[in-house]
Design a protein around this motif. Structure first.
Motif, PDB file in Angstrom:
ATOM      1  N   MET A   1       0.809  -1.194   0.000  1.00  0.00           N
ATOM      2  CA  MET A   1       0.000   0.000   0.000  1.00  0.00           C
ATOM      3  C   MET A   1       0.855   1.262   0.000  1.00  0.00           C
ATOM      4  O   MET A   1       0.336   2.335  -0.242  1.00  0.00           O
ATOM      5  CB  MET A   1      -0.909   0.024   1.222  1.00  0.00           C
ATOM      6  N   ALA A   2       2.109   1.150   0.324  1.00  0.00           N
ATOM      7  CA  ALA A   2       2.969   2.337   0.410  1.00  0.00           C
ATOM      8  C   ALA A   2       3.531   2.679  -0.964  1.00  0.00           C
ATOM      9  O   ALA A   2       4.725   2.675  -1.187  1.00  0.00           O
ATOM     10  CB  ALA A   2       4.083   2.105   1.413  1.00  0.00           C
ATOM     11  N   THR A   3       2.648   2.963  -1.875  1.00  0.00           N
ATOM     12  CA  THR A   3       3.040   3.405  -3.204  1.00  0.00           C
ATOM     13  C   THR A   3       2.805   4.910  -3.292  1.00  0.00           C
ATOM     14  O   THR A   3       2.060   5.474  -2.488  1.00  0.00           O
ATOM     15  CB  THR A   3       2.209   2.688  -4.285  1.00  0.00           C
ATOM     16  N   PRO A   4       3.420   5.584  -4.253  1.00  0.00           N
ATOM     17  CA  PRO A   4       3.149   7.013  -4.392  1.00  0.00           C
ATOM     18  C   PRO A   4       1.667   7.312  -4.607  1.00  0.00           C
ATOM     19  O   PRO A   4       1.142   8.293  -4.077  1.00  0.00           O
ATOM     20  CB  PRO A   4       3.987   7.417  -5.606  1.00  0.00           C
ATOM     21  N   THR A   5       0.991   6.463  -5.340  1.00  0.00           N
ATOM     22  CA  THR A   5      -0.439   6.661  -5.557  1.00  0.00           C
ATOM     23  C   THR A   5      -1.208   6.528  -4.249  1.00  0.00           C
ATOM     24  O   THR A   5      -2.127   7.303  -3.970  1.00  0.00           O
ATOM     25  CB  THR A   5      -0.964   5.648  -6.586  1.00  0.00           C
ATOM     26  N   GLY A   6      -0.838   5.547  -3.421  1.00  0.00           N
ATOM     27  CA  GLY A   6      -1.509   5.357  -2.140  1.00  0.00           C
ATOM     28  C   GLY A   6      -1.277   6.511  -1.183  1.00  0.00           C
ATOM     29  O   GLY A   6      -2.200   6.963  -0.507  1.00  0.00           O
ATOM     30  N   VAL A   7      -0.044   7.001  -1.142  1.00  0.00           N
ATOM     31  CA  VAL A   7       0.255   8.143  -0.273  1.00  0.00           C
ATOM     32  C   VAL A   7      -0.530   9.368  -0.729  1.00  0.00           C
ATOM     33  O   VAL A   7      -1.112  10.092   0.078  1.00  0.00           O
ATOM     34  CB  VAL A   7       1.779   8.413  -0.270  1.00  0.00           C
ATOM     35  N   PHE A   8      -0.556   9.611  -2.030  1.00  0.00           N
ATOM     36  CA  PHE A   8      -1.299  10.758  -2.552  1.00  0.00           C
ATOM     37  C   PHE A   8      -2.796  10.624  -2.280  1.00  0.00           C
ATOM     38  O   PHE A   8      -3.456  11.583  -1.876  1.00  0.00           O
ATOM     39  CB  PHE A   8      -1.047  10.899  -4.051  1.00  0.00           C
ATOM     40  N   LEU A   9      -3.340   9.433  -2.484  1.00  0.00           N
ATOM     41  CA  LEU A   9      -4.768   9.211  -2.254  1.00  0.00           C
ATOM     42  C   LEU A   9      -5.131   9.471  -0.799  1.00  0.00           C
ATOM     43  O   LEU A   9      -6.096  10.180  -0.507  1.00  0.00           O
ATOM     44  CB  LEU A   9      -5.148   7.780  -2.655  1.00  0.00           C
ATOM     45  N   LEU A  10      -4.357   8.914   0.129  1.00  0.00           N
ATOM     46  CA  LEU A  10      -4.660   9.113   1.547  1.00  0.00           C
ATOM     47  C   LEU A  10      -4.438  10.559   1.984  1.00  0.00           C
ATOM     48  O   LEU A  10      -5.205  11.093   2.784  1.00  0.00           O
ATOM     49  CB  LEU A  10      -3.811   8.169   2.394  1.00  0.00           C
ATOM     50  N   ARG A  11      -3.410  11.201   1.457  1.00  0.00           N
ATOM     51  CA  ARG A  11      -3.165  12.602   1.811  1.00  0.00           C
ATOM     52  C   ARG A  11      -4.331  13.475   1.358  1.00  0.00           C
ATOM     53  O   ARG A  11      -4.838  14.304   2.114  1.00  0.00           O
ATOM     54  CB  ARG A  11      -1.873  13.099   1.178  1.00  0.00           C
ATOM     55  N   GLN A  12      -4.757  13.302   0.128  1.00  0.00           N
ATOM     56  CA  GLN A  12      -5.849  14.117  -0.393  1.00  0.00           C
ATOM     57  C   GLN A  12      -7.146  13.848   0.367  1.00  0.00           C
ATOM     58  O   GLN A  12      -7.930  14.761   0.607  1.00  0.00           O
ATOM     59  CB  GLN A  12      -6.041  13.857  -1.886  1.00  0.00           C
ATOM     60  N   TYR A  13      -7.372  12.590   0.745  1.00  0.00           N
ATOM     61  CA  TYR A  13      -8.592  12.281   1.488  1.00  0.00           C
ATOM     62  C   TYR A  13      -8.536  12.891   2.886  1.00  0.00           C
ATOM     63  O   TYR A  13      -9.523  13.435   3.370  1.00  0.00           O
ATOM     64  CB  TYR A  13      -8.800  10.770   1.576  1.00  0.00           C
ATOM     65  N   MET A  14      -7.375  12.821   3.538  1.00  0.00           N
ATOM     66  CA  MET A  14      -7.273  13.348   4.898  1.00  0.00           C
ATOM     67  C   MET A  14      -7.330  14.875   4.931  1.00  0.00           C
ATOM     68  O   MET A  14      -7.678  15.455   5.958  1.00  0.00           O
ATOM     69  CB  MET A  14      -6.015  12.839   5.564  1.00  0.00           C
TER      70      MET A  14
ATOM     71  N   THR B   1      -9.521  16.503   3.404  1.00  0.00           N
ATOM     72  CA  THR B   1     -10.944  16.838   3.402  1.00  0.00           C
ATOM     73  C   THR B   1     -11.577  16.701   4.787  1.00  0.00           C
ATOM     74  O   THR B   1     -12.677  17.185   4.997  1.00  0.00           O
ATOM     75  CB  THR B   1     -11.720  15.943   2.421  1.00  0.00           C
ATOM     76  N   ILE B   2     -10.890  16.041   5.717  1.00  0.00           N
ATOM     77  CA  ILE B   2     -11.424  15.877   7.073  1.00  0.00           C
ATOM     78  C   ILE B   2     -11.186  17.169   7.840  1.00  0.00           C
ATOM     79  O   ILE B   2     -10.058  17.654   7.917  1.00  0.00           O
ATOM     80  CB  ILE B   2     -10.752  14.684   7.786  1.00  0.00           C
ATOM     81  N   PRO B   3     -12.221  17.772   8.421  1.00  0.00           N
ATOM     82  CA  PRO B   3     -12.034  19.050   9.128  1.00  0.00           C
ATOM     83  C   PRO B   3     -11.177  18.886  10.378  1.00  0.00           C
ATOM     84  O   PRO B   3     -11.271  17.887  11.085  1.00  0.00           O
ATOM     85  CB  PRO B   3     -13.459  19.473   9.482  1.00  0.00           C
ATOM     86  N   ASP B   4     -10.338  19.878  10.642  1.00  0.00           N
ATOM     87  CA  ASP B   4      -9.450  19.849  11.814  1.00  0.00           C
ATOM     88  C   ASP B   4     -10.195  20.112  13.111  1.00  0.00           C
ATOM     89  O   ASP B   4      -9.718  19.758  14.189  1.00  0.00           O
ATOM     90  CB  ASP B   4      -8.339  20.886  11.663  1.00  0.00           C
ATOM     91  N   GLU B   5     -11.342  20.727  13.058  1.00  0.00           N
ATOM     92  CA  GLU B   5     -12.079  21.079  14.263  1.00  0.00           C
ATOM     93  C   GLU B   5     -12.639  19.857  14.974  1.00  0.00           C
ATOM     94  O   GLU B   5     -12.890  19.885  16.171  1.00  0.00           O
ATOM     95  CB  GLU B   5     -13.231  22.039  13.938  1.00  0.00           C
ATOM     96  N   LEU B   6     -12.868  18.801  14.261  1.00  0.00           N
ATOM     97  CA  LEU B   6     -13.484  17.614  14.861  1.00  0.00           C
ATOM     98  C   LEU B   6     -12.644  17.037  15.998  1.00  0.00           C
ATOM     99  O   LEU B   6     -13.141  16.889  17.111  1.00  0.00           O
ATOM    100  CB  LEU B   6     -13.744  16.557  13.784  1.00  0.00           C
ATOM    101  N   PRO B   7     -11.371  16.732  15.824  1.00  0.00           N
ATOM    102  CA  PRO B   7     -10.631  16.175  16.961  1.00  0.00           C
ATOM    103  C   PRO B   7     -10.263  17.200  18.033  1.00  0.00           C
ATOM    104  O   PRO B   7     -10.029  16.839  19.165  1.00  0.00           O
ATOM    105  CB  PRO B   7      -9.379  15.583  16.321  1.00  0.00           C
ATOM    106  N   ARG B   8     -10.229  18.471  17.701  1.00  0.00           N
ATOM    107  CA  ARG B   8      -9.865  19.493  18.693  1.00  0.00           C
ATOM    108  C   ARG B   8     -10.952  19.673  19.751  1.00  0.00           C
ATOM    109  O   ARG B   8     -10.678  20.089  20.858  1.00  0.00           O
ATOM    110  CB  ARG B   8      -9.616  20.828  18.006  1.00  0.00           C
ATOM    111  N   SER B   9     -12.173  19.353  19.396  1.00  0.00           N
ATOM    112  CA  SER B   9     -13.271  19.608  20.326  1.00  0.00           C
ATOM    113  C   SER B   9     -13.281  18.642  21.505  1.00  0.00           C
ATOM    114  O   SER B   9     -13.897  18.937  22.513  1.00  0.00           O
ATOM    115  CB  SER B   9     -14.601  19.511  19.574  1.00  0.00           C
TER     116      SER B   9
END
Length: 128
Positions: A1-14, A16-24
């Motif tokens: 799973m540690a391919t450049p495509t996998g890293v890019f896919l997970l980075r782009q998906y993460m 989109t997750i708002p930062d406020e959710l875990p800070r609360s």
């Protein structure tokens, strides 16, 4: 799973997750980092499912690397065996097509198992 495509896919998906959710729900900086990692890992299940499907398909359908590495026909992968099954002058298409369907079954099972995570990702992508 540690391919450049996998890293890019997970980075782009993460991204989109708002930062406020875990800070609360965190008190200190260490707890904030722990919550951030836990929430992002839990919320990235659809992206991980897509990456698992892609990785499985890429490894399962790999042709060139096993062709270079393997020398004995007893150790050929199914894709190499399909290629070796074709004759130079005559090809028995009924056997070749039956073997092709058999090689598609594991990928179909992986997709069927991980399909619910993909559907969750699509459903949650529209909700902001």
């Amino acid at each position: 799973m540690a391919t450049p495509t996998g890293v890019f896919l997970l980075r782009q998906y993460m991204l989109t997750i708002p930062d406020e959710l875990p800070r609360s729900c965190a008190n200190g900086p260490r707890q904030r980092v722990a919550h951030l990692l836990a929430h992002r890992a839990a919320l990235s299940a659809p992206a991980l499912a897509v990456l698992a499907i892609f990785s499985t398909m890429w490894r399962w359908n790999d042709f060139l690397w096993p062709l270079i590495v393997l020398s004995k026909s007893e150790k050929f992968t199914l894709q190499l065996a399909l290629n070796a099954f074709q004759g130079d002058l005559v090809t028995q298409w009924n056997y070749l097509l039956a073997m092709t369907v058999i090689t598609l079954l594991p990928i179909t099972l992986v997709f069927a198992f991980l399909q619910k995570y993909i559907a969750q990702g699509i459903a949650s992508a529209g909700v902001k």
